[in-house]
Motif scaffolding. Structure first.
Motif, PDB file in Angstrom:
ATOM      1  N   GLY A   1       0.804  -1.218   0.000  1.00 40.09           N
ATOM      2  CA  GLY A   1       0.000   0.000   0.000  1.00 40.09           C
ATOM      3  C   GLY A   1       0.833   1.262   0.000  1.00 40.09           C
ATOM      4  O   GLY A   1       0.508   2.220   0.709  1.00 40.09           O
ATOM      5  N   ASP A   2       1.873   1.289  -0.819  1.00 37.25           N
ATOM      6  CA  ASP A   2       2.781   2.426  -0.853  1.00 37.25           C
ATOM      7  C   ASP A   2       3.060   2.803  -2.309  1.00 37.25           C
ATOM      8  O   ASP A   2       2.395   2.310  -3.227  1.00 37.25           O
ATOM      9  CB  ASP A   2       4.081   2.097  -0.104  1.00 37.25           C
ATOM     10  CG  ASP A   2       4.697   0.767  -0.555  1.00 37.25           C
ATOM     11  OD1 ASP A   2       4.283   0.236  -1.607  1.00 37.25           O
ATOM     12  OD2 ASP A   2       5.590   0.248   0.143  1.00 37.25           O
ATOM     13  N   LEU A   3       4.029   3.675  -2.523  1.00 39.10           N
ATOM     14  CA  LEU A   3       4.345   4.120  -3.879  1.00 39.10           C
ATOM     15  C   LEU A   3       4.716   2.960  -4.804  1.00 39.10           C
ATOM     16  O   LEU A   3       4.198   2.898  -5.937  1.00 39.10           O
ATOM     17  CB  LEU A   3       5.459   5.168  -3.844  1.00 39.10           C
ATOM     18  CG  LEU A   3       5.911   5.712  -5.204  1.00 39.10           C
ATOM     19  CD1 LEU A   3       4.761   6.407  -5.923  1.00 39.10           C
ATOM     20  CD2 LEU A   3       7.086   6.677  -5.030  1.00 39.10           C
TER      21      LEU A   3
ATOM     22  N   ARG B   1       5.820  10.249 -12.955  1.00 36.19           N
ATOM     23  CA  ARG B   1       6.392  11.557 -12.605  1.00 36.19           C
ATOM     24  C   ARG B   1       5.385  12.374 -11.786  1.00 36.19           C
ATOM     25  O   ARG B   1       5.745  13.048 -10.812  1.00 36.19           O
ATOM     26  CB  ARG B   1       6.765  12.317 -13.877  1.00 36.19           C
ATOM     27  CG  ARG B   1       7.848  11.691 -14.737  1.00 36.19           C
ATOM     28  CD  ARG B   1       9.189  11.739 -14.072  1.00 36.19           C
ATOM     29  NE  ARG B   1      10.279  11.436 -14.997  1.00 36.19           N
ATOM     30  CZ  ARG B   1      11.429  10.912 -14.639  1.00 36.19           C
ATOM     31  NH1 ARG B   1      11.646  10.619 -13.361  1.00 36.19           N
ATOM     32  NH2 ARG B   1      12.370  10.661 -15.524  1.00 36.19           N
ATOM     33  N   ALA B   2       4.123  12.321 -12.173  1.00 37.51           N
ATOM     34  CA  ALA B   2       3.089  13.060 -11.444  1.00 37.51           C
ATOM     35  C   ALA B   2       2.923  12.516 -10.029  1.00 37.51           C
ATOM     36  O   ALA B   2       2.703  13.279  -9.077  1.00 37.51           O
ATOM     37  CB  ALA B   2       1.769  13.003 -12.199  1.00 37.51           C
ATOM     38  N   LEU B   3       3.021  11.211  -9.880  1.00 40.84           N
ATOM     39  CA  LEU B   3       2.942  10.602  -8.551  1.00 40.84           C
ATOM     40  C   LEU B   3       4.084  11.087  -7.662  1.00 40.84           C
ATOM     41  O   LEU B   3       3.877  11.427  -6.490  1.00 40.84           O
ATOM     42  CB  LEU B   3       2.990   9.077  -8.673  1.00 40.84           C
ATOM     43  CG  LEU B   3       1.677   8.349  -8.895  1.00 40.84           C
ATOM     44  CD1 LEU B   3       1.937   6.867  -9.163  1.00 40.84           C
ATOM     45  CD2 LEU B   3       0.769   8.520  -7.693  1.00 40.84           C
TER      46      LEU B   3
ATOM     47  N   ALA C   1       3.396  14.516  -6.593  1.00 45.45           N
ATOM     48  CA  ALA C   1       2.347  14.554  -5.571  1.00 45.45           C
ATOM     49  C   ALA C   1       2.904  14.179  -4.204  1.00 45.45           C
ATOM     50  O   ALA C   1       2.519  14.769  -3.184  1.00 45.45           O
ATOM     51  CB  ALA C   1       1.212  13.613  -5.955  1.00 45.45           C
ATOM     52  N   VAL C   2       3.798  13.204  -4.172  1.00 41.65           N
ATOM     53  CA  VAL C   2       4.444  12.838  -2.907  1.00 41.65           C
ATOM     54  C   VAL C   2       5.270  14.008  -2.389  1.00 41.65           C
ATOM     55  O   VAL C   2       5.248  14.330  -1.192  1.00 41.65           O
ATOM     56  CB  VAL C   2       5.306  11.574  -3.096  1.00 41.65           C
ATOM     57  CG1 VAL C   2       6.153  11.308  -1.854  1.00 41.65           C
ATOM     58  CG2 VAL C   2       4.420  10.363  -3.392  1.00 41.65           C
ATOM     59  N   ASP C   3       5.991  14.672  -3.290  1.00 39.25           N
ATOM     60  CA  ASP C   3       6.746  15.868  -2.891  1.00 39.25           C
ATOM     61  C   ASP C   3       5.813  16.932  -2.318  1.00 39.25           C
ATOM     62  O   ASP C   3       6.191  17.693  -1.423  1.00 39.25           O
ATOM     63  CB  ASP C   3       7.493  16.448  -4.091  1.00 39.25           C
ATOM     64  CG  ASP C   3       8.681  15.589  -4.510  1.00 39.25           C
ATOM     65  OD1 ASP C   3       9.211  14.861  -3.651  1.00 39.25           O
ATOM     66  OD2 ASP C   3       9.056  15.645  -5.695  1.00 39.25           O
ATOM     67  N   GLY C   4       4.589  16.959  -2.849  1.00 34.21           N
ATOM     68  CA  GLY C   4       3.620  17.945  -2.401  1.00 34.21           C
ATOM     69  C   GLY C   4       2.839  17.541  -1.160  1.00 34.21           C
ATOM     70  O   GLY C   4       1.955  18.284  -0.717  1.00 34.21           O
TER      71      GLY C   4
ATOM     72  N   THR D   1      -7.214  10.183  -7.450  1.00 41.36           N
ATOM     73  CA  THR D   1      -7.628  10.641  -8.773  1.00 41.36           C
ATOM     74  C   THR D   1      -7.297  12.112  -9.012  1.00 41.36           C
ATOM     75  O   THR D   1      -7.413  12.599 -10.145  1.00 41.36           O
ATOM     76  CB  THR D   1      -9.133  10.398  -9.002  1.00 41.36           C
ATOM     77  OG1 THR D   1      -9.888  11.015  -7.965  1.00 41.36           O
ATOM     78  CG2 THR D   1      -9.442   8.909  -9.029  1.00 41.36           C
ATOM     79  N   ALA D   2      -6.879  12.819  -7.969  1.00 42.17           N
ATOM     80  CA  ALA D   2      -6.406  14.194  -8.147  1.00 42.17           C
ATOM     81  C   ALA D   2      -5.023  14.230  -8.803  1.00 42.17           C
ATOM     82  O   ALA D   2      -4.598  15.268  -9.306  1.00 42.17           O
ATOM     83  CB  ALA D   2      -6.363  14.917  -6.801  1.00 42.17           C
ATOM     84  N   VAL D   3      -4.334  13.109  -8.809  1.00 41.58           N
ATOM     85  CA  VAL D   3      -3.012  13.020  -9.441  1.00 41.58           C
ATOM     86  C   VAL D   3      -3.201  12.825 -10.944  1.00 41.58           C
ATOM     87  O   VAL D   3      -3.912  11.907 -11.365  1.00 41.58           O
ATOM     88  CB  VAL D   3      -2.203  11.843  -8.859  1.00 41.58           C
ATOM     89  CG1 VAL D   3      -0.839  11.739  -9.546  1.00 41.58           C
ATOM     90  CG2 VAL D   3      -2.027  12.006  -7.354  1.00 41.58           C
ATOM     91  N   PRO D   4      -2.615  13.665 -11.779  1.00 44.72           N
ATOM     92  CA  PRO D   4      -2.749  13.499 -13.224  1.00 44.72           C
ATOM     93  C   PRO D   4      -2.329  12.094 -13.671  1.00 44.72           C
ATOM     94  O   PRO D   4      -1.257  11.608 -13.304  1.00 44.72           O
ATOM     95  CB  PRO D   4      -1.801  14.564 -13.793  1.00 44.72           C
ATOM     96  CG  PRO D   4      -1.745  15.616 -12.733  1.00 44.72           C
ATOM     97  CD  PRO D   4      -1.811  14.864 -11.433  1.00 44.72           C
ATOM     98  N   GLY D   5      -3.199  11.446 -14.441  1.00 44.46           N
ATOM     99  CA  GLY D   5      -2.912  10.099 -14.929  1.00 44.46           C
ATOM    100  C   GLY D   5      -3.502   8.997 -14.079  1.00 44.46           C
ATOM    101  O   GLY D   5      -3.541   7.844 -14.505  1.00 44.46           O
TER     102      GLY D   5
END
Length: 228
Positions: free
Chosen positions: A45-47, A105-107, A110-113, A133-137
């Motif tokens: 359940g992680d990246l 890359r978007a994920l 998002a983690v950075d954010g 679903t807020a993450v592009p892609g």
């Protein structure tokens, strides 16, 4: 058996949930009798687990495993820092499409954010889905498959999945494969076990196609962005 907010994380829990689903709907019990016994599928359940779901879109399980293994070998380990720092060429050499690379890359961004992927397990299902679903892609299919197999959420239902739709058409003798909206409508009868129903439908579709290895599940239609 209490089914509210049920998590399916073991074979025993999956069997109990299948029993409850079949008691809820005799049609699902009928599907189970034709050899459609779902295997227990779990994801981290992680990246890395979420990257696996992204890599598995539109392709067979065997192909996804090969791509994921090549990516892991090239990186040394699949983690945020290594994914973020790796050049595009490394992903392409591993077989990752441009569309999937954009999602990865978007994920990472998002983690950075501040997106805490592991922490989504402690969120309410709709909130967790909305954050994903807020993450592009990351669309509904990717979010629901991750919630289903990484968190074991028994009600996460990937209605846009092609194999789920095809199984619904065959099981209920429909004139055409239902679209996402119709699949969601049909699945209402299985709340709060829609994710368990999806697993049974995948297994039924595999049995129809000649056995558990005859079809990749889950799967869904490709988008133009992901093919490129």
């Amino acid at each position: 058996m209490a089914v509210s907010h049920l998590r399916i994380l073991s074979r025993t829990e999956l069997d109990a949930a299948l029993d409850a689903l079949c008691a809820l709907d005799p049609e699902m019990a009928r599907l189970r009798t034709v050899g459609a016994e779902p295997p227990l599928r779990t994801l981290s359940g992680d990246l890395p687990g979420l990257v696996w779901v992204v890599n598995s879109q539109m392709i067979s399980v065997a192909a996804a495993r090969a791509i994921h293994a090549r990516l892991e070998a090239a990186l040394g380990a699949i983690g945020h820092m290594r994914l973020s720092q790796a050049p595009d060429e490394l992903f392409r050499a591993a077989g990752v499409s441009r569309g999937k690379l954009r999602t990865i890359r978007a994920l990472c961004a998002a983690v950075d954010g501040g997106l805490d992927i592991a922490g989504l397990a402690d969120r309410e299902e709709e909130e967790a889905r909305a954050l994903l679903t807020a993450v592009p892609g990351i669309g509904p299919w990717t979010a629901d498959v991750f919630l289903l197999f990484a968190h074991g959420r028994a009600d996460a239902f990937p209605a846009g999945d092609v194999a789920v739709q095809a199984a619904l058409q065959a099981a209920f003798d429909l004139p055409a494969r239902p679209d996402r909206a119709e699949a969601e409508r049909m699945a209402e009868r299985w709340r709060p076990l829609r994710g368990v129903a999806a697993q049974l439908l995948w297994a039924y579709y595999g049995a129809m196609r000649g056995g558990p290895d005859a079809v990749a599940a889950p799967t869904r239609p490709a988008t133009v962005e992901e093919i490129l």
